[in-house]
Design an enzyme around this catalytic site. Structure first.
Site, PDB file in Angstrom:
ATOM      1  N   GLY A   1       0.796  -1.314  -0.017  1.00 50.42           N
ATOM      2  CA  GLY A   1       0.079  -0.169   0.013  1.00 50.42           C
ATOM      3  C   GLY A   1       0.777   1.293   0.078  1.00 50.42           C
ATOM      4  O   GLY A   1       0.234   2.304   0.413  1.00 50.42           O
TER       5      GLY A   1
ATOM      6  N   GLU B   1       6.708   6.051  -8.741  1.00 50.65           N
ATOM      7  CA  GLU B   1       5.465   5.610  -8.776  1.00 50.65           C
ATOM      8  C   GLU B   1       4.590   6.614  -7.756  1.00 50.65           C
ATOM      9  O   GLU B   1       3.553   7.026  -8.080  1.00 50.65           O
ATOM     10  CB  GLU B   1       5.263   4.253  -8.311  1.00 50.65           C
ATOM     11  CG  GLU B   1       5.826   3.280  -9.342  1.00 50.65           C
ATOM     12  CD  GLU B   1       5.425   1.657  -9.053  1.00 50.65           C
ATOM     13  OE1 GLU B   1       4.310   1.467  -8.299  1.00 50.65           O
ATOM     14  OE2 GLU B   1       6.269   0.847  -8.882  1.00 50.65           O
TER      15      GLU B   1
ATOM     16  N   MET C   1      -3.562  -6.718  -7.342  1.00 51.41           N
ATOM     17  CA  MET C   1      -2.945  -7.835  -7.883  1.00 51.41           C
ATOM     18  C   MET C   1      -3.604  -9.004  -8.624  1.00 51.41           C
ATOM     19  O   MET C   1      -3.096  -9.947  -9.056  1.00 51.41           O
ATOM     20  CB  MET C   1      -1.740  -8.475  -7.349  1.00 51.41           C
ATOM     21  CG  MET C   1      -0.706  -7.427  -6.601  1.00 51.41           C
ATOM     22  SD  MET C   1      -0.093  -6.070  -7.733  1.00 51.41           S
ATOM     23  CE  MET C   1       1.257  -7.354  -8.216  1.00 51.41           C
ATOM     24  N   ARG C   2      -4.867  -8.504  -8.896  1.00 50.55           N
ATOM     25  CA  ARG C   2      -5.752  -9.261  -9.706  1.00 50.55           C
ATOM     26  C   ARG C   2      -6.349  -8.646 -10.994  1.00 50.55           C
ATOM     27  O   ARG C   2      -6.673  -7.532 -10.984  1.00 50.55           O
ATOM     28  CB  ARG C   2      -7.082 -10.084  -8.938  1.00 50.55           C
ATOM     29  CG  ARG C   2      -6.563 -10.629  -7.715  1.00 50.55           C
ATOM     30  CD  ARG C   2      -7.784 -11.237  -6.894  1.00 50.55           C
ATOM     31  NE  ARG C   2      -7.300 -11.714  -5.604  1.00 50.55           N
ATOM     32  CZ  ARG C   2      -6.701 -12.933  -5.543  1.00 50.55           C
ATOM     33  NH1 ARG C   2      -6.630 -13.705  -6.470  1.00 50.55           N
ATOM     34  NH2 ARG C   2      -6.140 -13.169  -4.316  1.00 50.55           N
TER      35      ARG C   2
ATOM     36  N   HIS D   1       1.287   0.871 -12.811  1.00 50.44           N
ATOM     37  CA  HIS D   1       1.894  -0.294 -13.454  1.00 50.44           C
ATOM     38  C   HIS D   1       3.453   0.190 -13.516  1.00 50.44           C
ATOM     39  O   HIS D   1       4.009   1.022 -13.823  1.00 50.44           O
ATOM     40  CB  HIS D   1       1.474  -0.931 -14.839  1.00 50.44           C
ATOM     41  CG  HIS D   1       2.050  -2.021 -15.171  1.00 50.44           C
ATOM     42  ND1 HIS D   1       1.752  -3.195 -14.536  1.00 50.44           N
ATOM     43  CD2 HIS D   1       3.082  -1.986 -15.964  1.00 50.44           C
ATOM     44  CE1 HIS D   1       2.431  -4.243 -15.181  1.00 50.44           C
ATOM     45  NE2 HIS D   1       3.237  -3.489 -15.953  1.00 50.44           N
TER      46      HIS D   1
ATOM     47  N   ASP E   1      -9.018  -0.470 -18.985  1.00 52.57           N
ATOM     48  CA  ASP E   1      -9.985  -1.308 -19.990  1.00 52.57           C
ATOM     49  C   ASP E   1      -9.996  -2.675 -19.685  1.00 52.57           C
ATOM     50  O   ASP E   1      -9.356  -2.987 -18.583  1.00 52.57           O
ATOM     51  CB  ASP E   1      -9.565  -0.479 -21.114  1.00 52.57           C
ATOM     52  CG  ASP E   1      -8.341  -1.343 -21.833  1.00 52.57           C
ATOM     53  OD1 ASP E   1      -7.879  -2.137 -21.087  1.00 52.57           O
ATOM     54  OD2 ASP E   1      -8.045  -0.759 -22.846  1.00 52.57           O
ATOM     55  N   GLU E   2     -10.381  -3.369 -20.708  1.00 54.54           N
ATOM     56  CA  GLU E   2     -10.617  -4.774 -20.364  1.00 54.54           C
ATOM     57  C   GLU E   2      -9.516  -5.751 -20.640  1.00 54.54           C
ATOM     58  O   GLU E   2      -9.430  -6.814 -20.533  1.00 54.54           O
ATOM     59  CB  GLU E   2     -11.817  -5.361 -21.040  1.00 54.54           C
ATOM     60  CG  GLU E   2     -13.228  -4.774 -20.515  1.00 54.54           C
ATOM     61  CD  GLU E   2     -14.294  -5.473 -21.566  1.00 54.54           C
ATOM     62  OE1 GLU E   2     -14.367  -6.424 -22.006  1.00 54.54           O
ATOM     63  OE2 GLU E   2     -15.493  -4.778 -21.346  1.00 54.54           O
ATOM     64  N   GLY E   3      -8.455  -5.083 -21.227  1.00 57.58           N
ATOM     65  CA  GLY E   3      -7.011  -5.669 -21.519  1.00 57.58           C
ATOM     66  C   GLY E   3      -6.238  -5.649 -20.323  1.00 57.58           C
ATOM     67  O   GLY E   3      -6.690  -5.190 -19.143  1.00 57.58           O
TER      68      GLY E   3
HETATM   69  C1  GAR Z   1       3.768  -1.284  -7.095  1.00 58.26           C
HETATM   70  O1  GAR Z   1       5.117  -1.582  -7.675  1.00 58.26           O
HETATM   71  C2  GAR Z   1       2.722  -1.290  -8.375  1.00 58.26           C
HETATM   72  O2  GAR Z   1       3.277  -0.713  -9.323  1.00 58.26           O
HETATM   73  C3  GAR Z   1       2.713  -2.907  -8.541  1.00 58.26           C
HETATM   74  O3  GAR Z   1       2.618  -3.490  -7.188  1.00 58.26           O
HETATM   75  C4  GAR Z   1       3.496  -2.725  -6.572  1.00 58.26           C
HETATM   76  C5  GAR Z   1       2.726  -2.124  -5.393  1.00 58.26           C
HETATM   77  O4  GAR Z   1       3.224  -1.496  -4.278  1.00 58.26           O
HETATM   78  N1  GAR Z   1       1.504  -3.023  -9.345  1.00 58.26           N
HETATM   79  C6  GAR Z   1       1.424  -3.955 -10.298  1.00 58.26           C
HETATM   80  O5  GAR Z   1       2.392  -4.807 -10.485  1.00 58.26           O
HETATM   81  C7  GAR Z   1       0.088  -4.148 -10.942  1.00 58.26           C
HETATM   82  N2  GAR Z   1       0.045  -5.049 -11.865  1.00 58.26           N
HETATM   83  P1  GAR Z   1       2.494  -0.870  -3.000  1.00 58.26           P
HETATM   84  O6  GAR Z   1       1.284  -1.866  -2.667  1.00 58.26           O
HETATM   85  O7  GAR Z   1       3.545  -0.452  -2.127  1.00 58.26           O
HETATM   86  O8  GAR Z   1       1.874   0.366  -3.695  1.00 58.26           O
END
Ligand code: GAR
Length: 208
Positions: free
Chosen positions: A20, A182, A98-99, A117, A149-151
């Site tokens: 998070g 990020e 993550m789903r 991402h 989107d749906e992809g």
């Molecule tokens: C982050 O690096 C985010 O970009 C990635 O998971 C991590 C979560 O970190 N998300 C994905 O890979 C989605 N496909 P956080 O829980 O500390 O924000």
């Protein structure tokens, strides 16, 4: 009202599965007054997600929809959708969710759901994006905030930030460097949405 415009404060809610830190970056920007919004809820699929502690500390209501307690993905997503509707959000932010979301949820929140991402999309979609970047040998990596989107990680791109890939990087060192970006990219994208400064024209998102 936002101090400099006639924009009404937006209601934003979050989906997160783990640590998070991106969720924290956005709630910090809301608390600092940078994002004209109210955080109306965190929904998580993981009862052990550290994001839950962060939400409690910030006074953001939490709903746990524990994936493991459902017998099918359809039943889980029905409960998830119910929890998401309960947040009455203008914008849903996927902050380390993550789903893959099914089409019913994607459709309901079309144009008002964002994902962060850890790669410069369209390169390295899906899981382990930072590992994919190191193994591919790219010299520049980064992160992308996009509409959902749906992809799989295919929606219109809102913000990207890049970092160098250094010769001795492994998945962890690169992920750490990307994560710093990020934490800038996601609050900025949410801010632009909340300030009604995103003009979406097909795949192209213009910042007003
Ligand atoms: C982050 O690096 C985010 O970009 C990635 O998971 C991590 C979560 O970190 N998300 C994905 O890979 C989605 N496909 P956080 O829980 O500390 O924000």
């Amino acid at each position: 009202m936002h101090p400099e415009t006639s924009i009404t404060r937006k209601r934003i809610a979050f989906l997160a599965s783990g640590r998070g830190s991106n969720f924290q970056a956005v709630i910090d920007a809301v608390a600092a007054g940078t994002i004209p919004a109210t955080c109306t809820g965190l929904v998580t699929d993981n009862p052990r997600a550290y994001a839950i502690e962060r939400a409690k500390s910030a006074g953001v209501p939490v709903t746990v929809v524990d994936y493991a307690r459902f017998s099918s993905k359809a039943a889980y997503e029905e409960a998830l959708l119910h929890a998401m509707r309960g947040c009455r959000a203008d914008l849903f932010v996927l902050a380390g969710y993550m789903r893959i979301l099914g089409p019913v949820i994607v459709h309901e929140f079309s144009g008002r759901m964002m994902n962060i991402h850890p790669a410069l999309l369209p390169a390295f979609a899906g899981l382990h994006a930072q590992r994919q970047a190191v193994e591919y040998g790219v010299k520049v990596a980064g992160c992308t905030v996009h509409l959902v989107d749906e992809g799989l990680d295919t929606g219109p791109i809102v913000v990207q930030r890049c970092v160098p890939v250094l010769p001795d990087d492994d998945e962890t060192t690169l992920a750490d460097r990307i994560l710093i970006e990020e934490h800038k990219a996601l609050p900025l994208a949410v801010q632009l949405f909340c300030e009604e400064r995103l003009d979406v024209d097909g795949r192209r998102v213009r910042v007003l």
